[in-house]
Scaffold this active site. Structure first.
Site, PDB file in Angstrom:
ATOM      1  N   PRO A   2      42.939  44.015  34.712  1.00 41.69           N
ATOM      2  CA  PRO A   2      43.883  43.838  33.603  1.00 41.69           C
ATOM      3  C   PRO A   2      44.896  44.980  33.542  1.00 41.69           C
ATOM      4  O   PRO A   2      44.525  46.151  33.614  1.00 41.69           O
ATOM      5  CB  PRO A   2      43.005  43.820  32.347  1.00 41.69           C
ATOM      6  CG  PRO A   2      41.609  43.971  32.782  1.00 41.69           C
ATOM      7  CD  PRO A   2      41.565  44.189  34.260  1.00 41.69           C
ATOM      8  N   GLU A   3      46.160  44.614  33.439  1.00 42.61           N
ATOM      9  CA  GLU A   3      47.231  45.597  33.324  1.00 42.61           C
ATOM     10  C   GLU A   3      47.744  45.547  31.880  1.00 42.61           C
ATOM     11  O   GLU A   3      47.118  44.935  31.019  1.00 42.61           O
ATOM     12  CB  GLU A   3      48.330  45.285  34.351  1.00 42.61           C
ATOM     13  CG  GLU A   3      47.779  45.256  35.785  1.00 42.61           C
ATOM     14  CD  GLU A   3      48.808  44.917  36.855  1.00 42.61           C
ATOM     15  OE1 GLU A   3      50.002  45.174  36.651  1.00 42.61           O
ATOM     16  OE2 GLU A   3      48.403  44.389  37.907  1.00 42.61           O
ATOM     17  N   ARG A 112      30.696  43.371  36.614  1.00 41.22           N
ATOM     18  CA  ARG A 112      30.502  44.370  37.678  1.00 41.22           C
ATOM     19  C   ARG A 112      30.267  45.775  37.136  1.00 41.22           C
ATOM     20  O   ARG A 112      30.002  46.704  37.908  1.00 41.22           O
ATOM     21  CB  ARG A 112      31.692  44.358  38.640  1.00 41.22           C
ATOM     22  CG  ARG A 112      31.674  43.099  39.505  1.00 41.22           C
ATOM     23  CD  ARG A 112      32.891  43.007  40.406  1.00 41.22           C
ATOM     24  NE  ARG A 112      32.980  44.119  41.338  1.00 41.22           N
ATOM     25  CZ  ARG A 112      34.055  44.405  42.055  1.00 41.22           C
ATOM     26  NH1 ARG A 112      35.131  43.662  41.951  1.00 41.22           N
ATOM     27  NH2 ARG A 112      34.058  45.430  42.889  1.00 41.22           N
TER      28      ARG A 112
END
Ligand SMILES: [Zn+2]
Length: 273
Positions: A2-3, A112
């Site tokens: 995500p940016e 993760r």
């Protein structure tokens, strides 16, 4: 990963559900996400605190608490944040959950577990904030400011704008997109850009980030909004993950290289000479 647009979307989605809520209990299910603090101290520090505001800095969520400390949540690769109205059942991938005063539950889920959670005092926050470059969607981010942060950057322009110490929030997707919009070869050395190049690059960065925020972000793999849905911007990407497809401006096949920074870089040979 995500940016800026994705994290901004999450912040906007969860803000109305979190601001003013009291954290009745904090549960750290996977302590390896914590940095600089251990689980018992973290859980104790959060119990009873009220969430004053929910914001974003670069690619991170920032929750201001009523004791002036800030909870920083870095979603990194697979992290997602949401608030369930009636304390829905735990998910095996929940890494941090808050039981809220209203009975709702905030859940930070991370398959993760590459995400990071920090609890910062005002002084630690000041140092954290100062280490990150300007926010591209703030008024103070002008072409001149971009020229300043790129001056002396003897690296590829794509790499320079992804460097969080120089500029906040831009990652691999929007760096490729911005270079294409600005018609700049992503491998060009950042400190060699002309004033006109900088002007175009500045406009391109602002434009693509604004549009992606309006589109609720880009989902290529894991990203989900704060309401658990995929974003909508992936269908509007010009170059990212479009290798071999025609350039939307000139029809040339979009090229893909890994040579620049070891990451995928998409560009048009003809439009970005
Ligand atoms: Zn082209």
């Amino acid at each position: 990963m995500p940016e800026l647009p994705e994290v901004e979307t999450i912040a906007r989605d969860v803000r109305p559900l979190l601001v003013g809520e009291r954290i009745a209990r904090a549960h750290v299910h996977k302590p390896d996400i914590l940095r600089r603090i251990r689980r018992p101290a973290f859980q104790r520090a959060l119990a009873g605190r009220t969430i004053v505001s929910v914001g974003r800095r670069a690619k991170h969520l920032v929750l201001l608490l009523d004791d002036d400390r800030r909870l920083i949540i870095q979603p990194r690769m697979t992290g997602s944040l949401r608030v369930d109205a009636n304390g829905a059942r735990r998910d095996p991938y929940d890494v941090l959950t808050f039981d809220l005063g209203s009975g709702a539950r905030m859940r930070f889920r991370d398959v993760r577990r590459l995400g990071v959670v920090l609890l910062l005092t005002p002084q630690a926050w000041a140092a954290y904030d100062a280490a990150i470059g300007p926010e591209p969607l703030e008024r103070a981010f002008t072409p001149r400011r971009l020229a300043e942060v790129l001056s002396g950057a003897r690296v590829a322009v794509k790499k320079a704008i992804m460097d969080q110490r120089r500029l906040a929030g831009v990652g691999n997707i929007y760096a490729s997109e911005a270079c294409w919009i600005a018609m700049i070869d992503p491998s060009r050395s950042a400190h060699r850009l002309s004033a006109a190049d900088i002007e175009r690059l500045h406009a391109a960065i602002v434009q693509v980030l604004r549009r992606a925020v309006e589109g609720r972000g880009t989902t290529v793999r894991d990203y989900r909004t704060g309401t658990g849905e995929p974003g909508n911007y992936q269908g509007r990407l010009a170059v990212y993950e479009r290798a071999g497809e025609p350039c939307l401006r000139c029809g040339t096949r979009i090229a893909l290289t890994w040579a620049l920074d070891g990451r995928s870089t998409y560009f048009c040979h003809r439009c970005q000479p």
